[in-house]
Design a protein around this motif. Structure first.
Motif, PDB file in Angstrom:
ATOM      1  N   LYS A 162       0.828  -1.270   0.040  1.00 19.64           N
ATOM      2  CA  LYS A 162       0.000  -0.083   0.137  1.00 19.64           C
ATOM      3  C   LYS A 162       0.840   1.330  -0.085  1.00 19.64           C
ATOM      4  CE  LYS A 162      -3.984  -1.601  -0.437  1.00 19.64           C
ATOM      5  NZ  LYS A 162      -4.503  -1.381  -1.938  1.00 19.64           N
ATOM      6  N   ASN A 163       1.663   1.234   1.025  1.00 16.19           N
ATOM      7  CA  ASN A 163       2.705   2.525   1.088  1.00 16.19           C
ATOM      8  C   ASN A 163       3.614   2.219   2.045  1.00 16.19           C
ATOM      9  OD1 ASN A 163       1.406   2.580   3.576  1.00 16.19           O
ATOM     10  ND2 ASN A 163       0.293   4.405   3.125  1.00 16.19           N
ATOM     11  N   ASP A 164       4.625   3.544   2.246  1.00 16.63           N
ATOM     12  CA  ASP A 164       5.707   3.060   3.209  1.00 16.63           C
ATOM     13  C   ASP A 164       5.079   3.994   4.296  1.00 16.63           C
ATOM     14  OD1 ASP A 164       7.139   1.930   1.427  1.00 16.63           O
ATOM     15  OD2 ASP A 164       8.997   3.261   1.624  1.00 16.63           O
ATOM     16  N   GLU A 165       5.286   3.366   5.713  1.00 16.67           N
ATOM     17  CA  GLU A 165       4.998   3.876   7.033  1.00 16.67           C
ATOM     18  C   GLU A 165       6.181   4.148   7.751  1.00 16.67           C
ATOM     19  OE1 GLU A 165       1.549   2.297   8.953  1.00 16.67           O
ATOM     20  OE2 GLU A 165       0.179   2.399   7.286  1.00 16.67           O
ATOM     21  N   PHE A 166       5.953   5.134   8.563  1.00 13.04           N
ATOM     22  CA  PHE A 166       7.199   5.544   9.354  1.00 13.04           C
ATOM     23  C   PHE A 166       6.987   4.315  10.877  1.00 13.04           C
ATOM     24  CE2 PHE A 166       9.106   7.368  13.313  1.00 13.04           C
ATOM     25  CZ  PHE A 166      10.581   7.485  12.796  1.00 13.04           C
ATOM     26  N   ASN A 167       7.971   3.730  11.031  1.00  8.97           N
ATOM     27  CA  ASN A 167       8.238   2.771  12.155  1.00  8.97           C
ATOM     28  C   ASN A 167       8.777   3.425  13.348  1.00  8.97           C
ATOM     29  OD1 ASN A 167       9.269   0.523  13.955  1.00  8.97           O
ATOM     30  ND2 ASN A 167       7.572  -0.275  12.847  1.00  8.97           N
ATOM     31  N   GLU A 168       8.189   3.802  14.391  1.00  4.39           N
ATOM     32  CA  GLU A 168       8.874   4.441  15.482  1.00  4.39           C
ATOM     33  C   GLU A 168       9.864   3.620  16.153  1.00  4.39           C
ATOM     34  OE1 GLU A 168       7.651   6.432  19.662  1.00  4.39           O
ATOM     35  OE2 GLU A 168       6.148   6.637  17.946  1.00  4.39           O
ATOM     36  N   LEU A 169       9.908   1.931  16.100  1.00  6.85           N
ATOM     37  CA  LEU A 169      10.571   1.410  16.953  1.00  6.85           C
ATOM     38  C   LEU A 169      12.367   1.330  16.013  1.00  6.85           C
ATOM     39  CD1 LEU A 169       8.431  -1.668  17.832  1.00  6.85           C
ATOM     40  CD2 LEU A 169       9.126   0.139  19.230  1.00  6.85           C
ATOM     41  N   THR A 170      12.142   1.405  14.811  1.00  9.97           N
ATOM     42  CA  THR A 170      13.393   1.333  13.906  1.00  9.97           C
ATOM     43  C   THR A 170      13.780   2.721  13.312  1.00  9.97           C
ATOM     44  OG1 THR A 170      12.109   0.970  11.853  1.00  9.97           O
ATOM     45  CG2 THR A 170      12.717  -1.068  13.168  1.00  9.97           C
ATOM     46  N   GLY A 171      12.811   3.831  13.578  1.00 13.12           N
ATOM     47  CA  GLY A 171      13.080   4.923  13.065  1.00 13.12           C
ATOM     48  C   GLY A 171      13.259   5.054  11.578  1.00 13.12           C
ATOM     49  N   LYS A 172      12.665   4.191  10.559  1.00 11.00           N
ATOM     50  CA  LYS A 172      12.700   3.949   9.360  1.00 11.00           C
ATOM     51  C   LYS A 172      11.292   3.699   8.644  1.00 11.00           C
ATOM     52  CE  LYS A 172      17.017   1.559   9.316  1.00 11.00           C
ATOM     53  NZ  LYS A 172      17.970   2.620   8.458  1.00 11.00           N
ATOM     54  N   MET A 173      11.194   4.165   7.513  1.00  8.90           N
ATOM     55  CA  MET A 173      10.041   4.014   6.750  1.00  8.90           C
ATOM     56  C   MET A 173       9.891   2.475   6.205  1.00  8.90           C
ATOM     57  SD  MET A 173       8.487   7.089   6.716  1.00  8.90           S
ATOM     58  CE  MET A 173       7.238   6.848   5.197  1.00  8.90           C
ATOM     59  N   HIS A 174       8.769   2.142   6.807  1.00 12.21           N
ATOM     60  CA  HIS A 174       8.541   0.386   6.526  1.00 12.21           C
ATOM     61  C   HIS A 174       7.740   0.210   5.418  1.00 12.21           C
ATOM     62  CE1 HIS A 174      10.246  -1.679  10.441  1.00 12.21           C
ATOM     63  NE2 HIS A 174      10.677  -0.455  10.247  1.00 12.21           N
ATOM     64  N   PRO A 175       7.907  -0.535   4.359  1.00 12.40           N
ATOM     65  CA  PRO A 175       6.936  -0.949   3.253  1.00 12.40           C
ATOM     66  C   PRO A 175       5.878  -1.684   4.093  1.00 12.40           C
ATOM     67  CG  PRO A 175       9.268  -1.630   2.484  1.00 12.40           C
ATOM     68  CD  PRO A 175       9.287  -1.087   4.049  1.00 12.40           C
ATOM     69  N   SER A 176       4.402  -1.108   3.558  1.00 12.70           N
ATOM     70  CA  SER A 176       3.373  -1.482   4.462  1.00 12.70           C
ATOM     71  C   SER A 176       2.461  -2.189   3.562  1.00 12.70           C
ATOM     72  CB  SER A 176       2.691  -0.365   5.376  1.00 12.70           C
ATOM     73  OG  SER A 176       3.731   0.100   6.139  1.00 12.70           O
ATOM     74  N   TYR A 177       1.532  -3.419   3.966  1.00  8.27           N
ATOM     75  CA  TYR A 177       0.971  -4.162   3.118  1.00  8.27           C
ATOM     76  C   TYR A 177      -0.408  -4.505   3.838  1.00  8.27           C
ATOM     77  CZ  TYR A 177       5.595  -5.349   1.186  1.00  8.27           C
ATOM     78  OH  TYR A 177       6.573  -5.107   0.692  1.00  8.27           O
ATOM     79  N   ILE A 178      -1.594  -4.644   3.163  1.00  2.00           N
ATOM     80  CA  ILE A 178      -2.672  -5.018   3.581  1.00  2.00           C
ATOM     81  C   ILE A 178      -3.290  -6.526   2.991  1.00  2.00           C
ATOM     82  CG2 ILE A 178      -3.748  -2.729   4.443  1.00  2.00           C
ATOM     83  CD1 ILE A 178      -5.281  -3.150   1.978  1.00  2.00           C
ATOM     84  N   LEU A 179      -4.045  -7.307   3.870  1.00  2.00           N
ATOM     85  CA  LEU A 179      -4.599  -8.463   3.209  1.00  2.00           C
ATOM     86  C   LEU A 179      -5.923  -8.519   3.533  1.00  2.00           C
ATOM     87  CD1 LEU A 179      -3.904 -11.414   1.927  1.00  2.00           C
ATOM     88  CD2 LEU A 179      -4.150 -12.272   4.358  1.00  2.00           C
ATOM     89  N   THR A 180      -6.911  -8.907   2.435  1.00  2.00           N
ATOM     90  CA  THR A 180      -8.419  -8.794   3.098  1.00  2.00           C
ATOM     91  C   THR A 180      -8.938 -10.188   2.887  1.00  2.00           C
ATOM     92  OG1 THR A 180      -9.170  -8.609   0.588  1.00  2.00           O
ATOM     93  CG2 THR A 180      -9.081  -6.520   1.654  1.00  2.00           C
ATOM     94  N   ARG A 181      -9.952 -10.565   3.359  1.00  2.00           N
ATOM     95  CA  ARG A 181     -10.444 -11.869   3.649  1.00  2.00           C
ATOM     96  C   ARG A 181     -10.790 -12.464   1.986  1.00  2.00           C
ATOM     97  NH1 ARG A 181     -13.963 -14.692   7.195  1.00  2.00           N
ATOM     98  NH2 ARG A 181     -14.080 -13.075   8.341  1.00  2.00           N
ATOM     99  N   SER A 182     -11.121 -11.433   1.038  1.00  2.00           N
ATOM    100  CA  SER A 182     -11.191 -11.972  -0.264  1.00  2.00           C
ATOM    101  C   SER A 182      -9.926 -12.366  -0.882  1.00  2.00           C
ATOM    102  CB  SER A 182     -12.015 -11.127  -1.304  1.00  2.00           C
ATOM    103  OG  SER A 182     -11.252  -9.766  -1.282  1.00  2.00           O
ATOM    104  N   ASP A 183      -8.932 -11.684  -0.382  1.00  2.00           N
ATOM    105  CA  ASP A 183      -7.333 -11.742  -0.724  1.00  2.00           C
ATOM    106  C   ASP A 183      -6.956 -13.317  -0.218  1.00  2.00           C
ATOM    107  OD1 ASP A 183      -7.086  -9.054  -2.097  1.00  2.00           O
ATOM    108  OD2 ASP A 183      -6.222  -8.745  -0.036  1.00  2.00           O
ATOM    109  N   MET A 184      -7.325 -13.469   0.876  1.00  2.87           N
ATOM    110  CA  MET A 184      -7.064 -14.867   1.431  1.00  2.87           C
ATOM    111  C   MET A 184      -7.832 -15.980   0.763  1.00  2.87           C
ATOM    112  SD  MET A 184      -8.128 -16.126   5.141  1.00  2.87           S
ATOM    113  CE  MET A 184      -9.702 -16.653   4.812  1.00  2.87           C
ATOM    114  N   GLU A 185      -9.106 -15.674   0.445  1.00  2.35           N
ATOM    115  CA  GLU A 185      -9.734 -16.980  -0.267  1.00  2.35           C
ATOM    116  C   GLU A 185      -9.279 -17.073  -1.571  1.00  2.35           C
ATOM    117  OE1 GLU A 185     -13.859 -15.377   0.501  1.00  2.35           O
ATOM    118  OE2 GLU A 185     -13.839 -16.074   2.663  1.00  2.35           O
ATOM    119  N   SER A 186      -8.806 -15.970  -2.079  1.00  8.22           N
ATOM    120  CA  SER A 186      -8.639 -16.365  -3.580  1.00  8.22           C
ATOM    121  C   SER A 186      -7.163 -16.993  -3.486  1.00  8.22           C
ATOM    122  CB  SER A 186      -8.346 -14.818  -4.450  1.00  8.22           C
ATOM    123  OG  SER A 186      -7.147 -14.166  -3.864  1.00  8.22           O
TER     124      SER A 186
END
Length: 191
Positions: A162-186
């Motif tokens: 989806k996008n990069d999000e800042f991760n406070e624990l590492t201090g870095k921008m982390h690539p971020s992802y999502i998964l929906t139920r329909s993604d799982m089923e497919s």
């Protein structure tokens, strides 16, 4: 299940299983396991700005996991090899946007269990659990920008970048992802 941790023999409750793994919940007696996992700089370099966790930080992490289980019924659950009872790491969920039923998937394995397919196997079980037992709407996951193994795992599981999000624990921008139920089923992760 009888679990051997050093010289201690303990009965461990299992609430979720895969072909090779058993999921339990963290307890105070698991401090040596938490230290073995989160005390290894090769593991924590992906989750800490400093590249390691101190004993106090490991203690706080364990307490946080136990509190989350009690309050929210989720945590990064400890994993054990079904055949040997050996501690493998942890895999589970934490609230990401609780009001929207969005959980964050995470997995941390001990170094000697890397490259054996445990992360994929455990993650598939947790994904099914999230959608079937917790009625999650969406799962979120992110990874350290230099951790290509985690990126491949998330893509294999069907997560969509989806996008990069800042991760406070590492201090870095982390690539971020999502998964929906329909993604799982497919992807047939539910069977």
């Amino acid at each position: 299940m009888n679990q051997t941790n050093g010289s201690n023999i303990k009965t461990r409750d299992t609430f979720l299983e895969t072909e090779r793994l058993e999921f339990s919940t963290w307890s105070e007696e698991d401090r040596p396991l938490a230290s073995a996992l989160w005390g290894d700089p090769e593991v924590t370099k992906w989750i800490s700005r400093k590249g390691f966790l101190s004993e106090d930080e490991i203690e706080a992490r364990l307490a946080q996991e136990m509190e989350r289980q009690q309050e929210m019924k989720v945590q990064y659950w400890p994993l054990f090899d079904k055949e040997t009872g050996v501690f493998v790491g942890c895999c589970g969920l934490r609230p990401y946007a609780p009001d929207e039923k969005i959980y964050e998937l995470g997995v941390h394995l001990t170094r000697d269990h890397w490259g054996k397919g445990y992360a994929l196997e455990a993650s598939k079980a947790v994904i099914r659990y999230a959608f079937e037992e917790l009625d999650a709407h969406v799962l979120f996951a992110g990874h350290h920008p230099e951790n290509s193994v985690s990126r491949r795992l998330l893509l294999k599981l069907g997560f969509i970048y989806k996008n990069d999000e800042f991760n406070e624990l590492t201090g870095k921008m982390h690539p971020s992802y999502i998964l929906t139920r329909s993604d799982m089923e497919s992807l047939h992760l539910n069977g």
